[in-house]
Design an enzyme around this catalytic site. Structure first.
Site, PDB file in Angstrom:
ATOM      1  N   ALA A   1       0.827  -1.203   0.000  1.00  0.00           N
ATOM      2  CA  ALA A   1       0.000   0.000   0.000  1.00  0.00           C
ATOM      3  C   ALA A   1       0.863   1.256   0.000  1.00  0.00           C
ATOM      4  CB  ALA A   1      -0.912  -0.002   1.226  1.00  0.00           C
ATOM      5  N   ALA A   2       1.990   1.187  -0.739  1.00  0.00           N
ATOM      6  CA  ALA A   2       2.939   2.303  -0.714  1.00  0.00           C
ATOM      7  C   ALA A   2       2.820   3.214  -1.932  1.00  0.00           C
ATOM      8  CB  ALA A   2       4.369   1.761  -0.620  1.00  0.00           C
ATOM      9  N   GLY A   3       1.950   2.888  -2.874  1.00  0.00           N
ATOM     10  CA  GLY A   3       1.855   3.666  -4.100  1.00  0.00           C
ATOM     11  C   GLY A   3       1.401   5.100  -3.858  1.00  0.00           C
TER      12      GLY A   3
ATOM     13  N   ARG B   1      -2.568   9.428 -10.134  1.00  0.00           N
ATOM     14  CA  ARG B   1      -3.703   9.550 -11.061  1.00  0.00           C
ATOM     15  C   ARG B   1      -5.028   9.772 -10.340  1.00  0.00           C
ATOM     16  NH1 ARG B   1      -2.721   4.434 -14.881  1.00  0.00           N
ATOM     17  NH2 ARG B   1      -1.496   3.753 -13.085  1.00  0.00           N
TER      18      ARG B   1
ATOM     19  N   LYS C   1      -3.880   6.868  -2.087  1.00  0.00           N
ATOM     20  CA  LYS C   1      -4.840   6.181  -2.951  1.00  0.00           C
ATOM     21  C   LYS C   1      -5.640   5.115  -2.227  1.00  0.00           C
ATOM     22  CE  LYS C   1      -3.329   3.188  -6.063  1.00  0.00           C
ATOM     23  NZ  LYS C   1      -2.854   2.580  -7.334  1.00  0.00           N
TER      24      LYS C   1
ATOM     25  N   ARG D   1     -30.164   9.687  11.630  1.00  0.00           N
ATOM     26  CA  ARG D   1     -28.768   9.999  11.868  1.00  0.00           C
ATOM     27  C   ARG D   1     -28.202   9.107  12.976  1.00  0.00           C
ATOM     28  NH1 ARG D   1     -28.738  16.169  13.039  1.00  0.00           N
ATOM     29  NH2 ARG D   1     -26.517  15.727  13.394  1.00  0.00           N
TER      30      ARG D   1
ATOM     31  N   TYR E   1     -30.457  21.959  21.467  1.00  0.00           N
ATOM     32  CA  TYR E   1     -29.134  22.585  21.419  1.00  0.00           C
ATOM     33  C   TYR E   1     -29.256  24.087  21.649  1.00  0.00           C
ATOM     34  CZ  TYR E   1     -24.520  23.747  19.399  1.00  0.00           C
ATOM     35  OH  TYR E   1     -23.239  24.200  19.197  1.00  0.00           O
TER      36      TYR E   1
ATOM     37  N   ARG F   1     -48.931  28.464  24.572  1.00  0.00           N
ATOM     38  CA  ARG F   1     -49.090  29.430  23.491  1.00  0.00           C
ATOM     39  C   ARG F   1     -49.893  30.630  23.978  1.00  0.00           C
ATOM     40  NH1 ARG F   1     -53.052  25.141  20.517  1.00  0.00           N
ATOM     41  NH2 ARG F   1     -55.005  25.762  21.473  1.00  0.00           N
TER      42      ARG F   1
END
Length: 449
Positions: A12-14, A18, A25, A319, A373, A426
């Site tokens: 995985a050193a590439g 591109r 990558k 979420r 919040y 209200r």
């Protein structure tokens, strides 16, 4: 084979130039998981015991990422990029420990299947010294050819070096290799660099082993297994293949996907039997959909659990931390975050529920929000079983609505409501006859000035 020890070396050193990215990558994602992590998962499923990641470009990023998807892997840095055999030997310290099997894989081939690796390991167990995983294609242009004689692999020939006869070979090198541990270092150390690029090629191991009268064989896997990713277009192609595989698995396991090509899974999505997934649904990481649930069209779900026989959407967003229990319902244009919606509770329309508990059988009216919040901290809203929250209500957390309580429509609730109580929050309506006409006339007059 289970009793055989196995080391997987993942290259995985590439630099991945591109990809046009500052991200290494192999950390680009497929189904929400870095592509190199897919390779790690395949290696683990094939029975590997030890993992070695050979890294280079973005080494620190790689180490940090590996702590999440491969915390037990050793990392080795290839300081200079001098070829694939040179990269494998960066993990010399791991190879020297003497595993029975050594698998060599590439971090940019995320579709490798564990079965292909298991097949290669079986060949090692049967006495092979080197096993090359290949694939067949009607258009072999650009690929190295696997040259066989008498059922044995004698060479991997790059296309530019092929004879006319060899160019006709449709059995091609997939780049993945298994080497018997007892021969691995001797074969790798024998690789030379007398070639145009002055690099040490892993493929030379085939002829070196043959020259030592060691058994070298090729096994066949699908083209997908060897698909390497070099740019964003190929990344999208691999994503499409992965998704197609996963959709098929889900349907064969008993889920209904009405328009499979429009449903997008993450690497860890779980979908139960008799679940129905309508078109245009996206699953982010960390989702479980249990049996009998219906997810309606255009819903977006991540980090959530959807209990049995629940109903989601259409146009719903769940979420992280959303937890829907049996027969709960979250309807159209609703958002739920870090909240439990208990059995049979309904959150039907245009509603936001965050940092909350919705009790069993409760009903949340359209336009209701939990105001969780204050710009600095999050606060909790607790809504009891059987409570009824009228439409267009704002529940200002922290606040508790008791079991069976009723909140009148349009209320802003800032204080706890006891069980079975009726709460109004209200202002009293005031009607002024004729005032609308007077207001229009005054505004029209002002607009002319």
């Amino acid at each position: 084979m289970n009793e055989r020890s196995c080391l997987s070396i993942i290259l995985a050193a590439g630099e991945g130039t591109r990809m046009k990215s500052t991200l290494p990558k192999v950390l680009h994602r497929i189904a929400g998981l870095p592509m190199v992590a897919h390779v790690v998962r395949a290696a683990e499923a094939a029975g590997t015991g030890d993992l070695a990641l050979v890294i280079g470009h973005g080494a620190e990023q790689m180490r940090e990422a590996a702590q999440k998807f491969a915390p037990h892997a050793e990392t080795f840095v290839q300081e200079k990029r001098l070829g694939t055999a040179h990269a494998v030997l960066a993990a010399r310290a791991a190879i020297e420990r003497g595993h029975d099997d050594v698998l060599v894989m590439f971090g940019d081939t995320p579709l490798i299947d564990a079965e292909a690796l298991k097949t290669a390991r079986r060949k090692l167990a049967e006495g092979a010294a080197v096993v090359v995983i290949g694939f067949r294609t009607e258009n072999p242009t650009g690929y190295g050819r696997l040259v066989e004689k008498g059922g044995k692999l004698v060479a991997i020939r790059e296309e530019k070096d092929c004879s006319e006869e060899e160019r006709a070979i449709k059995f091609c090198n997939g780049g993945l290799m298994a080497i018997a541990g007892r021969h691995a270092l001797a074969l790798l150390d024998a690789v030379g660099n007398s070639n145009a690029k002055g690099e040490y090629y892993l493929t030379d191991v085939v002829e070196i082993a043959g020259g030592k009268d060691l058994e070298v064989v090729a096994t066949e896997a699908s083209f997908d297994n060897a698909l390497g990713i070099n740019n964003r277009a190929q990344l999208a192609e691999a994503e499409a293949i992965w998704q197609k595989r996963r959709r098929r698995e889900a349907m064969l396991a008993g889920a209904t996907l009405i328009a499979p090509e429009t449903v997008w899974f993450s690497f860890d999505t779980q979908v139960g039997q008799d679940a129905v997934i309508e078109p245009n649904v996206w699953f982010g990481p960390g989702v479980t959909v249990e049996a009998g649930t219906t997810v309606h069209a255009f819903s977006h779900i991540e980090g959530a659990t959807v209990g049995p026989s629940a109903e989601v959407g259409p146009f719903a967003r769940l979420r992280p931390g959303a937890d829907l229990r049996r027969k709960a319902k979250v309807g159209n244009f609703c958002e739920v975050k870090k909240a439990v919606v208990e059995e049979g509770a309904k959150v039907n329309h245009l509603t936001y529920i965050g940092d909350a508990r919705i009790g069993a059988g409760a009903n949340i009216g359209a336009g209701t929000i939990t105001c969780n919040y204050d710009g600095y901290s999050k606060f909790f809203t607790d809504i009891g079983a059987g409570a009824f929250i009228g439409s267009n209500s704002a529940l200002v957390a922290p606040v508790s609505i008791g079991d069976g309580a009723y909140v009148a429509s349009g209320s802003v609730i800032t204080e706890n409501v006891p069980g079975d109580a009726l709460a109004f929050g209200r202002a009293r309506q005031k009607t002024l006859p004729g005032k609308a006409k007077e207001l229009r006339e005054r505004r029209a007059s002002a607009a002319k000035k």
